[in-house]
Design an enzyme around this catalytic site. Structure first.
Site, short mmCIF file in Angstrom:
data_model
loop_
_atom_site.label_atom_id
_atom_site.label_comp_id
_atom_site.label_asym_id
_atom_site.label_seq_id
_atom_site.Cartn_x
_atom_site.Cartn_y
_atom_site.Cartn_z
CD GLU A 26 38.00 3.11 47.93
OE1 GLU A 26 38.92 3.91 47.68
OE2 GLU A 26 37.77 2.25 46.93
CE LYS A 161 39.09 2.37 40.76
NZ LYS A 161 39.77 1.62 41.73
#
Length: 309
Positions: A26, A161
Site C-alpha cells: 500500500e 490496528k
C-alpha cells in the site's frame, strides 16, 4: 481485458505473465503513516526485502489519475515528500480521483482493488482497518472489512490496528465470511503487541499451508480474500500496559477534538507515536518488514501451486 486506467510496471507485468510471485504494497503508509524521509526509506526497504525473498514488489498508488501497480523509486519519493497533501484514497474516492487526474495514496481497500485488477493475489501491509471504538453509536467501520469480503486478495498484516475495537472487528469479519488465520499463533495479534486475548479462526504455521488454503478457496469459487495475521517479532513488541495507556489517551483526545472519518486513524497513530516517544513508529516499521517477508514466502508457495496445476 485490463482496465483502461490501470498501469502495470514492466517488472510487475513480466512477473505476472511468467507466473512468478508478486506482492502488493500500500501507499498510505508512505504519505500518511510516517514522516519524510523515513516513509520513503521504509517503502524502499520493504521492496528490497520482497526481492530478497524471491518475489517482485508492486507498491500501489494513484498518480495523475492513473492506477499504478508498481511504482518507481522517484514516484515513492514523490509520495513521501507530498505527505498529507495526497488524498487518502478509499473505494469511494477512486472515481473522482481518476476522473480529475489527481493523486491518491492507497489504503488497504484500494490496494486490494487495484491488485485484483492487475492479477496480484498477495498483499503485505502493517495493520488493517476495522471497527472503531464506539462504532455502535458512530457507525465508524473501515471499508477494509467490506473489501476483504469481496475481493480475492490474501492480506498479510500484524492484526487490526490496536486503536480499534478488536472484538467487534473479528465479529464483523465472521459475519462477512472472511477467514482469519493466525500465522504461528492461535491468538489475534494486536499490531504493536503479539497478543490481544481474542482467538483467530485457524492457526497455520507455514507459507505452504497458507498458500494451499487460499488456493483451495479460489478453486471452490468463493469470493473475497483471506486475512493472515502475523505477530510482530518479539524483540519489537511493545509493553501492552504502555501502548494501551497511550491508545486510551489518544482515543479520548480524538473524541474531544471531534476528529472523525478518514482522519481518525492518522490522528490516533500520530498521537500514539507522540505519547510513546517514537517507540510505536519503530515497532510499526519492523512489523511491516516482517509481514513483507511472510507475504513473499506465501506468494512463492502460491505461485508454485498454481504453476503445477
Amino acid at each position: 481485458m485490463l482496465n483502461r486506467y490501470l498501469d502495470i510496471a514492466p517488472e510487475v507485468k513480466k512477473a505476472l505473465d511468467e507466473g512468478k510471485p508478486v506482492v502488493a504494497l500500500e501507499s498510505t503508509i508512505i504519505s500518511h503513516g510516517m514522516p519524510y524521509p523515513q516513509n520513503k526509506e521504509t517503502a524502499l526497504k520493504v521492496e528490497e526485502i520482497i526481492r530478497s525473498c524471491g518475489a517482485v514488489p508492486a507498491t500501489i498508488a494513484i498518480i495523475g489519475g492513473r492506477l499504478k501497480a508498481g511504482l518507481t523509486a522517484d514516484e515513492i519519493d514523490y509520495l513521501g515528500k507530498a505527505g498529507h497533501a495526497v488524498t487518502k484514497a478509499s473505494r469511494r474516492d477512486l472515481p473522482v480521483l481518476v476522473a480529475k487526474g489527481m493523486d491518491g495514496a492507497c489504503t488497504v481497500t484500494t490496494t486490494m482493488m487495484i491488485a485484483a485488477m492487475a492479477g496480484i493475489k498477495v498483499f503485505a501491509t502493517g495493520g488493517i482497518g476495522g471497527v472503531h471504538r464506539g462504532a455502535e453509536t458512530t457507525m465508524d467501520i473501515s471499508a477494509d472489512l467490506e473489501e476483504l469480503a469481496k475481493t480475492p486478495v490474501l492480506v498479510v498484516c500484524a492484526g487490526a490496528k490496536a486503536i480499534l475495537d478488536l472484538g467487534l472487528t473479528l465479529e464483523y469479519l465472521e459475519t462477512k465470511g472472511v477467514t482469519v488465520i493466525g500465522y504461528g499463533t492461535k491468538e489475534l495479534p494486536a499490531f504493536y503487541t503479539r497478543s490481544s486475548g481474542f482467538g483467530v479462526d485457524y492457526e497455520l504455521d507455514t507459507p505452504d499451508e497458507v498458500a494451499k488454503a487460499f488456493h483451495v478457496k479460489q478453486v471452490l469459487g468463493q469470493e473475497g480474500g483471506m486475512l493472515v495475521t502475523n505477530p510482530i517479532p518479539q524483540q519489537y513488541s511493545m509493553d501492552p500496559a504502555v501502548i494501551n495507556k497511550a491508545i486510551d489517551e489518544a482515543v479520548a483526545e480524538c473524541k474531544a477534538k471531534g476528529v472523525h472519518g478518514k482522519e481518525t486513524t492518522p490522528f490516533l497513530l500520530a498521537k500514539v507515536k507522540e505519547l510513546t516517544g517514537g517507540d510505536s513508529l519503530e515497532s510499526n516499521i519492523q512489523l511491516v518488514f516482517n509481514n513483507a517477508r511472510v507475504a513473499s514466502q506465501i506468494a512463492c508457495s502460491l505461485s508454485k501451486l498454481e504453476n503445477n496445476g
